[in-house]
Motif scaffolding. Sequence first.
Motif, PDB file in Angstrom:
ATOM      1  N   ALA A  66      36.083  32.059  37.439  1.00 36.67           N
ATOM      2  CA  ALA A  66      36.593  33.248  36.449  1.00 36.67           C
ATOM      3  C   ALA A  66      37.917  32.978  35.940  1.00 36.67           C
ATOM      4  CB  ALA A  66      36.571  34.272  37.549  1.00 36.67           C
ATOM      5  N   GLN A  67      38.851  32.184  36.929  1.00 41.50           N
ATOM      6  CA  GLN A  67      40.118  32.124  36.452  1.00 41.50           C
ATOM      7  C   GLN A  67      40.067  31.001  35.048  1.00 41.50           C
ATOM      8  OE1 GLN A  67      43.031  33.601  37.554  1.00 41.50           O
ATOM      9  NE2 GLN A  67      43.778  32.491  35.445  1.00 41.50           N
ATOM     10  N   ALA A  68      39.232  29.925  35.195  1.00 44.48           N
ATOM     11  CA  ALA A  68      39.316  28.826  34.241  1.00 44.48           C
ATOM     12  C   ALA A  68      38.586  29.389  32.995  1.00 44.48           C
ATOM     13  CB  ALA A  68      38.593  27.778  34.964  1.00 44.48           C
ATOM     14  N   ASN A  69      37.233  30.230  33.295  1.00 43.28           N
ATOM     15  CA  ASN A  69      36.299  30.216  32.046  1.00 43.28           C
ATOM     16  C   ASN A  69      36.245  32.062  31.411  1.00 43.28           C
ATOM     17  OD1 ASN A  69      34.877  27.824  31.956  1.00 43.28           O
ATOM     18  ND2 ASN A  69      34.909  28.294  34.349  1.00 43.28           N
ATOM     19  N   LEU A  70      36.798  32.930  32.183  1.00 42.90           N
ATOM     20  CA  LEU A  70      36.672  34.078  31.519  1.00 42.90           C
ATOM     21  C   LEU A  70      37.495  34.280  30.031  1.00 42.90           C
ATOM     22  CD1 LEU A  70      35.796  36.939  31.882  1.00 42.90           C
ATOM     23  CD2 LEU A  70      37.646  37.557  33.488  1.00 42.90           C
ATOM     24  N   PRO A  71      36.893  34.610  29.183  1.00 37.74           N
ATOM     25  CA  PRO A  71      37.966  35.076  28.173  1.00 37.74           C
ATOM     26  C   PRO A  71      38.491  36.322  28.241  1.00 37.74           C
ATOM     27  CG  PRO A  71      35.687  34.497  27.261  1.00 37.74           C
ATOM     28  CD  PRO A  71      35.690  34.856  28.819  1.00 37.74           C
ATOM     29  N   GLU A  72      39.703  36.304  27.668  1.00 40.18           N
ATOM     30  CA  GLU A  72      40.452  37.718  27.466  1.00 40.18           C
ATOM     31  C   GLU A  72      39.618  38.655  26.895  1.00 40.18           C
ATOM     32  OE1 GLU A  72      44.534  38.007  27.103  1.00 40.18           O
ATOM     33  OE2 GLU A  72      44.750  35.972  27.936  1.00 40.18           O
ATOM     34  N   ARG A  94      39.935  41.166  41.120  1.00 40.03           N
ATOM     35  CA  ARG A  94      40.626  42.121  39.945  1.00 40.03           C
ATOM     36  C   ARG A  94      41.858  41.373  39.525  1.00 40.03           C
ATOM     37  NH1 ARG A  94      39.163  47.532  43.115  1.00 40.03           N
ATOM     38  NH2 ARG A  94      37.390  48.102  41.577  1.00 40.03           N
ATOM     39  N   GLU A  95      42.552  40.627  40.617  1.00 40.88           N
ATOM     40  CA  GLU A  95      43.455  39.809  40.358  1.00 40.88           C
ATOM     41  C   GLU A  95      43.560  38.903  39.197  1.00 40.88           C
ATOM     42  OE1 GLU A  95      44.531  38.523  44.214  1.00 40.88           O
ATOM     43  OE2 GLU A  95      45.832  40.307  44.778  1.00 40.88           O
ATOM     44  N   ILE A  96      42.055  38.612  38.826  1.00 36.67           N
ATOM     45  CA  ILE A  96      41.936  37.539  37.644  1.00 36.67           C
ATOM     46  C   ILE A  96      41.664  38.472  36.490  1.00 36.67           C
ATOM     47  CG2 ILE A  96      40.366  35.770  36.836  1.00 36.67           C
ATOM     48  CD1 ILE A  96      40.127  34.814  39.791  1.00 36.67           C
ATOM     49  N   THR A  97      41.002  39.357  36.518  1.00 41.19           N
ATOM     50  CA  THR A  97      40.404  40.124  35.069  1.00 41.19           C
ATOM     51  C   THR A  97      41.366  40.823  34.871  1.00 41.19           C
ATOM     52  OG1 THR A  97      39.560  41.936  36.493  1.00 41.19           O
ATOM     53  CG2 THR A  97      37.952  39.909  36.158  1.00 41.19           C
ATOM     54  N   GLU A  98      42.320  41.664  35.693  1.00 43.96           N
ATOM     55  CA  GLU A  98      43.169  42.234  34.770  1.00 43.96           C
ATOM     56  C   GLU A  98      44.371  41.823  34.176  1.00 43.96           C
ATOM     57  OE1 GLU A  98      44.735  44.893  38.406  1.00 43.96           O
ATOM     58  OE2 GLU A  98      42.952  45.922  38.381  1.00 43.96           O
ATOM     59  N   PRO A  99      45.101  40.557  34.454  1.00 44.63           N
ATOM     60  CA  PRO A  99      45.754  39.874  33.797  1.00 44.63           C
ATOM     61  C   PRO A  99      45.177  39.425  32.283  1.00 44.63           C
ATOM     62  CG  PRO A  99      46.040  39.139  35.764  1.00 44.63           C
ATOM     63  CD  PRO A  99      44.865  40.039  35.810  1.00 44.63           C
ATOM     64  N   HIS A 101      43.160  40.970  30.717  1.00 48.40           N
ATOM     65  CA  HIS A 101      43.119  42.287  29.743  1.00 48.40           C
ATOM     66  C   HIS A 101      41.728  42.763  29.751  1.00 48.40           C
ATOM     67  CE1 HIS A 101      47.228  42.161  29.013  1.00 48.40           C
ATOM     68  NE2 HIS A 101      47.272  40.842  28.372  1.00 48.40           N
ATOM     69  N   CYS A 102      40.697  42.512  30.839  1.00 50.03           N
ATOM     70  CA  CYS A 102      39.422  43.023  30.767  1.00 50.03           C
ATOM     71  C   CYS A 102      39.121  44.339  31.099  1.00 50.03           C
ATOM     72  CB  CYS A 102      38.799  41.927  31.774  1.00 50.03           C
ATOM     73  SG  CYS A 102      38.703  40.358  31.220  1.00 50.03           S
ATOM     74  N   LYS A 103      38.332  44.821  30.648  1.00 53.68           N
ATOM     75  CA  LYS A 103      37.875  46.449  30.898  1.00 53.68           C
ATOM     76  C   LYS A 103      36.952  46.355  32.114  1.00 53.68           C
ATOM     77  CE  LYS A 103      36.139  50.611  29.033  1.00 53.68           C
ATOM     78  NZ  LYS A 103      35.117  51.068  28.073  1.00 53.68           N
ATOM     79  N   GLU A 104      37.204  46.954  33.154  1.00 56.40           N
ATOM     80  CA  GLU A 104      36.344  47.159  34.327  1.00 56.40           C
ATOM     81  C   GLU A 104      35.245  48.304  34.189  1.00 56.40           C
ATOM     82  OE1 GLU A 104      36.136  48.120  38.998  1.00 56.40           O
ATOM     83  OE2 GLU A 104      37.926  46.675  38.326  1.00 56.40           O
ATOM     84  N   LEU A 105      34.106  47.933  34.131  1.00 54.02           N
ATOM     85  CA  LEU A 105      33.062  48.965  33.957  1.00 54.02           C
ATOM     86  C   LEU A 105      32.789  49.640  35.169  1.00 54.02           C
ATOM     87  CD1 LEU A 105      31.096  46.922  31.211  1.00 54.02           C
ATOM     88  CD2 LEU A 105      32.685  48.749  30.886  1.00 54.02           C
ATOM     89  N   GLY A 106      32.876  48.621  36.199  1.00 58.60           N
ATOM     90  CA  GLY A 106      32.280  49.394  37.688  1.00 58.60           C
ATOM     91  C   GLY A 106      32.132  48.284  38.641  1.00 58.60           C
ATOM     92  N   ALA A 107      32.046  48.716  39.805  1.00 55.46           N
ATOM     93  CA  ALA A 107      31.747  47.614  40.937  1.00 55.46           C
ATOM     94  C   ALA A 107      30.502  48.347  41.793  1.00 55.46           C
ATOM     95  CB  ALA A 107      32.987  47.664  41.572  1.00 55.46           C
ATOM     96  N   TYR A 108      29.934  47.475  42.297  1.00 54.87           N
ATOM     97  CA  TYR A 108      28.712  47.615  43.447  1.00 54.87           C
ATOM     98  C   TYR A 108      28.846  47.011  44.603  1.00 54.87           C
ATOM     99  CZ  TYR A 108      24.196  48.698  45.510  1.00 54.87           C
ATOM    100  OH  TYR A 108      23.350  49.165  46.250  1.00 54.87           O
ATOM    101  N   ASP A 109      28.898  47.525  45.817  1.00 53.01           N
ATOM    102  CA  ASP A 109      28.917  46.471  47.030  1.00 53.01           C
ATOM    103  C   ASP A 109      27.897  47.203  48.052  1.00 53.01           C
ATOM    104  OD1 ASP A 109      30.623  47.885  49.500  1.00 53.01           O
ATOM    105  OD2 ASP A 109      31.040  48.690  47.317  1.00 53.01           O
TER     106      ASP A 109
END
Length: 145
Positions: A66-72, A94-99, A101-109
């Motif tokens: 995720a750190q290497a490949n997730l586009p902003e 979240r420590e990867i997606t928030e910086p 600027h990704c929009k979190e749609l939800g989480a399931y566990d």
Amino acid sequence: MKTAIVYYSEHHGNTKKLLDAIAAQHDVDLINITKDSSTDLAGYDRIGFASGIYYNAFAKQLLEYAQANLPEGKDVFFICTHGAPSGAFMKSIREITEPKHCKELGAYDCRGFDTFGPFKLVGGIAKGHPTEEELRGAVAFYEKL
């Protein structure tokens, strides 16, 4: 809407069971990072990250991917399985997606059979998970995104 779910599901395949239930009813691309770590995520509208939980965090391999490949600026969602009944499971991703600027749609566990580390000594925990109800819950979560 083009959707990918990037996942790491080893040991008992708990997380993959949830993803297979979703993919059986919806058009999603499942990307297993242990077999394909070169997929370009730029063409996807939504990107899910799914993993078992290891010491209260998503799998290290998935976090590195995720750190290497997730586009902003992408829409993201998270799915995880865990042996322990509760924890701050989403913090690591979240420590990867928030910086970025990704929009979190939800989480399931949900719980997942776990024999990792010390749990192996007692025959594992959360036997029988994920249940059919938890599989349906994952599909319902996806449908609400």
